[in-house]
Design an enzyme around this catalytic site. Sequence first.
Site, PDB file in Angstrom:
ATOM      1  N   HIS B  22       0.819  -1.208   0.000  1.00 23.36           N
ATOM      2  CA  HIS B  22       0.000   0.000   0.000  1.00 23.36           C
ATOM      3  C   HIS B  22       0.860   1.267   0.000  1.00 23.36           C
ATOM      4  CE1 HIS B  22      -3.478   2.405   2.102  1.00 23.36           C
ATOM      5  NE2 HIS B  22      -3.311   2.740   0.832  1.00 23.36           N
ATOM      6  N   ASP B  69      -4.639   3.391  -5.334  1.00 19.91           N
ATOM      7  CA  ASP B  69      -4.804   3.814  -3.938  1.00 19.91           C
ATOM      8  C   ASP B  69      -6.002   4.750  -3.783  1.00 19.91           C
ATOM      9  OD1 ASP B  69      -4.445   4.250  -1.279  1.00 19.91           O
ATOM     10  OD2 ASP B  69      -2.503   5.272  -1.468  1.00 19.91           O
ATOM     11  N   TYR B 118      11.250  12.799 -12.453  1.00 16.02           N
ATOM     12  CA  TYR B 118      12.447  11.954 -12.287  1.00 16.02           C
ATOM     13  C   TYR B 118      12.712  11.676 -10.800  1.00 16.02           C
ATOM     14  CZ  TYR B 118      13.781  13.016 -17.192  1.00 16.02           C
ATOM     15  OH  TYR B 118      13.817  13.136 -18.557  1.00 16.02           O
TER      16      TYR B 118
END
Lengths: 151, 151
Positions: B22, B69, B118
């Site tokens: 999670h 999520d 990035y």
Amino acid sequence: MLKSIDPALNADVLYALRAMGHGDDVVLADMNFPADAIARETTLGRLLRMENIDSGRAARAVLSVLPLDSFVKKPAERMEVVGKPKEILPVHKEVQKEIDAAEGRPSPMGSIERFAFYERAKKAYCVIQTGELRGYGCFVFKKGVIIAPAG
Amino acid sequence: MLKSIDPALNADVLYALRAMGHGDDVVLADMNFPADAIARETTLGRLLRMENIDSGRAARAVLSVLPLDSFVKKPAERMEVVGKPKEILPVHKEVQKEIDAAEGRPSPMGSIERFAFYERAKKAYCVIQTGELRGYGCFVFKKGVIIAPAG
């Protein structure tokens, strides 16, 4: 990505094809082939992948850089259908078409019985598992030479 | 191959998606992304690939097993076009469509500036490089939970 290189040739595959020499074999295997187990017995010792593309597309990419061996009669061979060695499936026709295009002339594949193909594959330089979902999408290509013109 | 598992989910990708928990992030990167360099800084520490398929197809495969999520407002985000952060490209629309289909409702992606992306990617669990040839086909998905019904 690299200039003039088919993006289907990933860095690992390109490395192996470049490292191979005259007479070394590369196997193109379908999705059900015991590719990991057999690849561990090859010269390279680990499995390569060209995922999510069928055998014809993978053959086209490989043959865009790999010369086939002109020193043997059948530099490309296919796995035979079990019990029907002469049966030619669509996947075989598609790869044959790519071979003929790469060679610039008809260059019929040879064929190998299933278990003999496994033994041959173990002696290859490397095994590349493609995304071919159909059965019998298993091929072996023998690398040839590129000779500089006499200077 | 495995029953009921999209063949585009190779063994390495399936392993990583199963191992994530999670709140862990998975990055889907296009073919020009500095994927190998960034993947070495992630939790998994090595680059995964889903080759020869575009971002939408790869997102569909990943989201066929990965729950997003629900504890955060934007569990999926895209890299912003440099200088045009609000521009939505076809590759973004295609992935948005897969997210909405997986969620069963519109669930608009968030967006992240290129260099911030990035940095975010380095903190991900893993990076999967797809076969996306178009620019800005870079996404991050945050893993959610699958809770057993109260017994």
